[in-house]
Design a protein around this motif. Structure first.
Motif, PDB file in Angstrom:
ATOM      1  N   LEU A  23     -23.811  13.745  -0.340  1.00 16.74           N
ATOM      2  CA  LEU A  23     -24.390  12.919  -1.403  1.00 16.74           C
ATOM      3  C   LEU A  23     -25.732  12.352  -0.954  1.00 16.74           C
ATOM      4  CD1 LEU A  23     -24.035  11.664  -4.229  1.00 16.74           C
ATOM      5  CD2 LEU A  23     -23.037   9.668  -3.091  1.00 16.74           C
ATOM      6  N   ALA A  24     -25.800  11.902   0.297  1.00 13.89           N
ATOM      7  CA  ALA A  24     -27.062  11.351   0.814  1.00 13.89           C
ATOM      8  C   ALA A  24     -28.164  12.405   0.749  1.00 13.89           C
ATOM      9  CB  ALA A  24     -26.867  10.867   2.251  1.00 13.89           C
ATOM     10  N   ALA A  25     -27.839  13.620   1.178  1.00 16.41           N
ATOM     11  CA  ALA A  25     -28.842  14.697   1.174  1.00 16.41           C
ATOM     12  C   ALA A  25     -29.290  15.005  -0.256  1.00 16.41           C
ATOM     13  CB  ALA A  25     -28.260  15.950   1.840  1.00 16.41           C
ATOM     14  N   ALA A  26     -28.337  15.031  -1.185  1.00 19.70           N
ATOM     15  CA  ALA A  26     -28.673  15.356  -2.576  1.00 19.70           C
ATOM     16  C   ALA A  26     -29.568  14.277  -3.189  1.00 19.70           C
ATOM     17  CB  ALA A  26     -27.394  15.507  -3.394  1.00 19.70           C
ATOM     18  N   LEU A  27     -29.262  13.002  -2.907  1.00 12.43           N
ATOM     19  CA  LEU A  27     -30.058  11.922  -3.507  1.00 12.43           C
ATOM     20  C   LEU A  27     -31.436  11.828  -2.870  1.00 12.43           C
ATOM     21  CD1 LEU A  27     -27.348   9.127  -3.962  1.00 12.43           C
ATOM     22  CD2 LEU A  27     -28.309  10.638  -5.704  1.00 12.43           C
ATOM     23  N   GLN A  28     -31.526  12.222  -1.591  1.00  9.76           N
ATOM     24  CA  GLN A  28     -32.819  12.203  -0.904  1.00  9.76           C
ATOM     25  C   GLN A  28     -33.801  13.157  -1.573  1.00  9.76           C
ATOM     26  OE1 GLN A  28     -31.572  12.480   3.081  1.00  9.76           O
ATOM     27  NE2 GLN A  28     -32.457  10.485   3.552  1.00  9.76           N
ATOM     28  N   THR A  29     -33.305  14.297  -2.010  1.00  8.01           N
ATOM     29  CA  THR A  29     -34.204  15.277  -2.635  1.00  8.01           C
ATOM     30  C   THR A  29     -34.768  14.743  -3.952  1.00  8.01           C
ATOM     31  OG1 THR A  29     -32.416  16.378  -3.811  1.00  8.01           O
ATOM     32  CG2 THR A  29     -32.958  17.257  -1.637  1.00  8.01           C
ATOM     33  N   SER A  30     -34.103  13.720  -4.525  1.00 10.64           N
ATOM     34  CA  SER A  30     -34.626  13.154  -5.779  1.00 10.64           C
ATOM     35  C   SER A  30     -35.736  12.143  -5.509  1.00 10.64           C
ATOM     36  CB  SER A  30     -33.493  12.499  -6.572  1.00 10.64           C
ATOM     37  OG  SER A  30     -33.144  11.270  -5.962  1.00 10.64           O
ATOM     38  N   ARG A  32     -35.542   9.178  -3.817  1.00  8.63           N
ATOM     39  CA  ARG A  32     -35.142   7.804  -3.501  1.00  8.63           C
ATOM     40  C   ARG A  32     -34.989   7.649  -1.998  1.00  8.63           C
ATOM     41  NH1 ARG A  32     -32.903   4.318  -7.816  1.00  8.63           N
ATOM     42  NH2 ARG A  32     -32.330   2.819  -6.219  1.00  8.63           N
ATOM     43  N   GLU A  33     -35.259   6.431  -1.486  1.00 10.54           N
ATOM     44  CA  GLU A  33     -34.894   6.158  -0.086  1.00 10.54           C
ATOM     45  C   GLU A  33     -33.370   6.059  -0.015  1.00 10.54           C
ATOM     46  OE1 GLU A  33     -35.024   2.907   3.557  1.00 10.54           O
ATOM     47  OE2 GLU A  33     -35.891   2.330   1.623  1.00 10.54           O
ATOM     48  N   VAL A  34     -32.778   6.808   0.902  1.00 14.34           N
ATOM     49  CA  VAL A  34     -31.328   6.782   1.062  1.00 14.34           C
ATOM     50  C   VAL A  34     -30.997   6.347   2.485  1.00 14.34           C
ATOM     51  CG1 VAL A  34     -29.184   8.114   0.985  1.00 14.34           C
ATOM     52  CG2 VAL A  34     -31.027   8.637  -0.625  1.00 14.34           C
ATOM     53  N   VAL A  35     -30.116   5.378   2.626  1.00 17.77           N
ATOM     54  CA  VAL A  35     -29.651   4.941   3.938  1.00 17.77           C
ATOM     55  C   VAL A  35     -28.168   5.304   4.027  1.00 17.77           C
ATOM     56  CG1 VAL A  35     -29.227   2.941   5.432  1.00 17.77           C
ATOM     57  CG2 VAL A  35     -31.336   3.077   4.077  1.00 17.77           C
ATOM     58  N   LEU A  36     -27.859   6.202   4.970  1.00 10.54           N
ATOM     59  CA  LEU A  36     -26.471   6.612   5.185  1.00 10.54           C
ATOM     60  C   LEU A  36     -25.962   5.886   6.420  1.00 10.54           C
ATOM     61  CD1 LEU A  36     -24.033   8.485   4.595  1.00 10.54           C
ATOM     62  CD2 LEU A  36     -25.158  10.218   5.989  1.00 10.54           C
ATOM     63  N   THR A  37     -24.886   5.145   6.253  1.00 12.81           N
ATOM     64  CA  THR A  37     -24.400   4.365   7.384  1.00 12.81           C
ATOM     65  C   THR A  37     -22.873   4.344   7.392  1.00 12.81           C
ATOM     66  OG1 THR A  37     -24.669   2.236   8.524  1.00 12.81           O
ATOM     67  CG2 THR A  37     -24.644   2.161   6.126  1.00 12.81           C
ATOM     68  N   ARG A  38     -22.278   3.657   8.363  1.00 12.08           N
ATOM     69  CA  ARG A  38     -20.820   3.712   8.468  1.00 12.08           C
ATOM     70  C   ARG A  38     -20.254   2.421   9.029  1.00 12.08           C
ATOM     71  NH1 ARG A  38     -19.471   7.287  13.888  1.00 12.08           N
ATOM     72  NH2 ARG A  38     -20.484   5.918  15.400  1.00 12.08           N
ATOM     73  N   GLU A  39     -18.944   2.252   8.814  1.00 13.73           N
ATOM     74  CA  GLU A  39     -18.236   1.120   9.423  1.00 13.73           C
ATOM     75  C   GLU A  39     -16.943   1.604  10.065  1.00 13.73           C
ATOM     76  OE1 GLU A  39     -17.751  -2.382   7.061  1.00 13.73           O
ATOM     77  OE2 GLU A  39     -19.865  -2.822   7.355  1.00 13.73           O
ATOM     78  N   PRO A  40     -16.437   0.981  11.130  1.00 13.43           N
ATOM     79  CA  PRO A  40     -17.215  -0.018  11.851  1.00 13.43           C
ATOM     80  C   PRO A  40     -18.434   0.635  12.502  1.00 13.43           C
ATOM     81  CG  PRO A  40     -15.207   0.542  13.069  1.00 13.43           C
ATOM     82  CD  PRO A  40     -15.126   1.245  11.759  1.00 13.43           C
ATOM     83  N   GLY A  41     -19.535  -0.080  12.487  1.00 19.62           N
ATOM     84  CA  GLY A  41     -20.755   0.438  13.107  1.00 19.62           C
ATOM     85  C   GLY A  41     -21.991   0.134  12.272  1.00 19.62           C
ATOM     86  N   VAL A 191     -14.824  18.574  -4.509  1.00 19.48           N
ATOM     87  CA  VAL A 191     -14.829  17.116  -4.321  1.00 19.48           C
ATOM     88  C   VAL A 191     -16.258  16.594  -4.443  1.00 19.48           C
ATOM     89  CG1 VAL A 191     -14.354  15.231  -2.694  1.00 19.48           C
ATOM     90  CG2 VAL A 191     -12.751  17.147  -2.872  1.00 19.48           C
ATOM     91  N   PHE A 192     -17.187  17.285  -3.784  1.00 21.86           N
ATOM     92  CA  PHE A 192     -18.584  16.849  -3.854  1.00 21.86           C
ATOM     93  C   PHE A 192     -19.109  16.899  -5.291  1.00 21.86           C
ATOM     94  CE2 PHE A 192     -23.107  18.008  -3.958  1.00 21.86           C
ATOM     95  CZ  PHE A 192     -23.606  16.765  -3.595  1.00 21.86           C
ATOM     96  N   ALA A 193     -18.785  17.961  -6.020  1.00 20.19           N
ATOM     97  CA  ALA A 193     -19.264  18.103  -7.407  1.00 20.19           C
ATOM     98  C   ALA A 193     -18.758  16.942  -8.264  1.00 20.19           C
ATOM     99  CB  ALA A 193     -18.809  19.446  -7.985  1.00 20.19           C
ATOM    100  N   GLU A 194     -17.510  16.567  -8.066  1.00 20.21           N
ATOM    101  CA  GLU A 194     -16.936  15.466  -8.841  1.00 20.21           C
ATOM    102  C   GLU A 194     -17.651  14.149  -8.508  1.00 20.21           C
ATOM    103  OE1 GLU A 194     -12.681  15.063  -8.367  1.00 20.21           O
ATOM    104  OE2 GLU A 194     -12.647  13.179  -9.503  1.00 20.21           O
ATOM    105  N   VAL A 195     -17.886  13.932  -7.222  1.00 14.95           N
ATOM    106  CA  VAL A 195     -18.554  12.700  -6.786  1.00 14.95           C
ATOM    107  C   VAL A 195     -19.984  12.641  -7.332  1.00 14.95           C
ATOM    108  CG1 VAL A 195     -19.548  11.623  -4.705  1.00 14.95           C
ATOM    109  CG2 VAL A 195     -17.123  12.280  -4.750  1.00 14.95           C
ATOM    110  N   ALA A 196     -20.707  13.738  -7.206  1.00 19.60           N
ATOM    111  CA  ALA A 196     -22.104  13.759  -7.672  1.00 19.60           C
ATOM    112  C   ALA A 196     -22.175  13.513  -9.178  1.00 19.60           C
ATOM    113  CB  ALA A 196     -22.751  15.096  -7.311  1.00 19.60           C
ATOM    114  N   ALA A 197     -21.238  14.098  -9.928  1.00 19.90           N
ATOM    115  CA  ALA A 197     -21.234  13.916 -11.380  1.00 19.90           C
ATOM    116  C   ALA A 197     -20.978  12.450 -11.733  1.00 19.90           C
ATOM    117  CB  ALA A 197     -20.175  14.821 -12.013  1.00 19.90           C
ATOM    118  N   LEU A 198     -20.074  11.806 -10.990  1.00 13.64           N
ATOM    119  CA  LEU A 198     -19.764  10.398 -11.268  1.00 13.64           C
ATOM    120  C   LEU A 198     -20.929   9.475 -10.904  1.00 13.64           C
ATOM    121  CD1 LEU A 198     -16.045  10.477 -10.326  1.00 13.64           C
ATOM    122  CD2 LEU A 198     -16.933   9.300 -12.333  1.00 13.64           C
ATOM    123  N   VAL A 199     -21.640   9.818  -9.832  1.00 15.84           N
ATOM    124  CA  VAL A 199     -22.806   9.011  -9.444  1.00 15.84           C
ATOM    125  C   VAL A 199     -23.867   9.106 -10.538  1.00 15.84           C
ATOM    126  CG1 VAL A 199     -24.729   8.917  -7.796  1.00 15.84           C
ATOM    127  CG2 VAL A 199     -22.379   9.067  -6.969  1.00 15.84           C
TER     128      VAL A 199
END
Ligand code: TMP
Length: 205
Positions: A23-30, A32-41, A191-199
Motif C-alpha cells: 500500500l505504501a508503494a502504491a500511494l507513493q506513486t500517486s 503523496r508523502e508516505v511514511v511506513l512505520t511499525r510498532e513496537p518500534g 488481499v492487497f486489491a481489497e485494501v487498496a479499493a477500501l483506501v
C-alpha cells in the motif's frame, strides 16, 4: 493537505507487513508523502524497547509488558507519527494500539479499561484500520514458511492466540466507522486489491 493515518492489525502470520508495504508503494506513486512505520518500534528508543519485548529471554508481567508498549508508542507518536501527519503525509503503521488491546487486554488479561485510558492519553486515532483475519492453520503455515526464530509472543499457546483473535474481531465490530475486517486467508494479491479499493473508497486516496 490533511495527513491520513492508516493502521494494519491482526494476529501472527496474517500478512500485515506485506500488504502495508504494498500500500505504501502504491500511494507513493500517486505523489503523496508516505511514511511506513511499525510498532513496537519506529524510533531509536522504541526499537530498543522492541528488542527487549520480542526477546524470548525477557520476563515481564502482563502489566509491565503493556506499559512498555505504551512507552514505545508515546515516543513513536511524538517523534514520527504526529510530525508526519502535521506535514500532510499518509502514515501507514504496521500495528498500533489495537494490538495492545488484543494481545495484552484480551490475550493476557490486563484491565481493558486501563488500556483504553492509556489509548486516550495518546490523543491520536487512526482514520482507517484494517484488521486482517487468518485461520490458525494459515497462520501456522505462514510462520513456518518464514523459518524465523519465534519471538516472545509467538511462543504463547493456542488458547491465548484464540483470545487475541477474538479480541481483534470484537474491536473491529465495535468500531465499524474506523475498522474494516479483511479475510487474509486469501492470496496476497487479492488481499492487497481489497485494501487498496477500501483506501480509495473511504479516504479518496
Ligand atoms: P510483528 O512485527 O510480528 O508485528 O511483532 C510484534 C509483536 O509484538 C507481535 O507478536 C505482537 C506484539 N505486540 C503486542 O503484544 N502488543 C502491542 O501493542 C504491539 C504493537 C505488538
Amino acid at each position: 493537505m490533511k495527513g491520513v493515518f492508516i493502521t494494519f492489525e491482526g494476529g501472527e502470520g496474517a500478512g500485515k507487513s506485506t500488504v502495508a508495504r504494498r500500500l505504501a508503494a502504491a500511494l507513493q506513486t500517486s505523489g503523496r508523502e508516505v511514511v511506513l512505520t511499525r510498532e513496537p518500534g519506529g524510533t531509536p528508543g522504541a526499537e530498543a524497547v522492541r528488542g527487549l519485548l520480542l526477546d524470548p529471554v525477557t520476563q515481564l508481567t502482563p502489566l509491565a509488558d503493556t506499559l512498555l508498549h505504551f512507552a514505545a508508542r508515546a515516543d513513536h507518536v511524538a517523534r514520527v507519527i504526529n510530525p508526519a501527519l502535521a506535514r500532510g503525509a499518509v502514515v501507514i503503521c504496521d500495528r498500533f494500539y489495537d494490538s495492545t488491546m488484543a494481545y495484552q487486554g484480551y490475550g493476557l488479561g490486563v484491565d481493558r479499561a486501563a488500556i483504553a485510558a492509556l489509548i486516550g492519553l495518546m490523543g491520536l486515532k487512526p482514520d482507517l484500520t484494517f484488521v486482517l483475519e487468518v485461520s490458525q492453520f494459515t497462520a501456522k503455515q505462514r510462520l513456518a514458511s518464514r523459518g524465523n526464530v519465534a519471538d516472545r509472543y509467538e511462543l504463547m499457546g493456542p488458547e491465548v492466540m484464540a483470545r487475541i483473535a477474538a479480541g481483534f474481531h470484537a474491536i473491529a465490530v465495535a468500531e465499524p466507522e474506523r475498522c474494516v475486517l479483511v479475510d487474509a486467508n486469501a492470496e496476497a494479491d487479492a488481499v492487497f486489491a481489497e485494501v487498496a479499493a477500501l483506501v480509495a473508497k473511504r479516504l479518496g486516496l
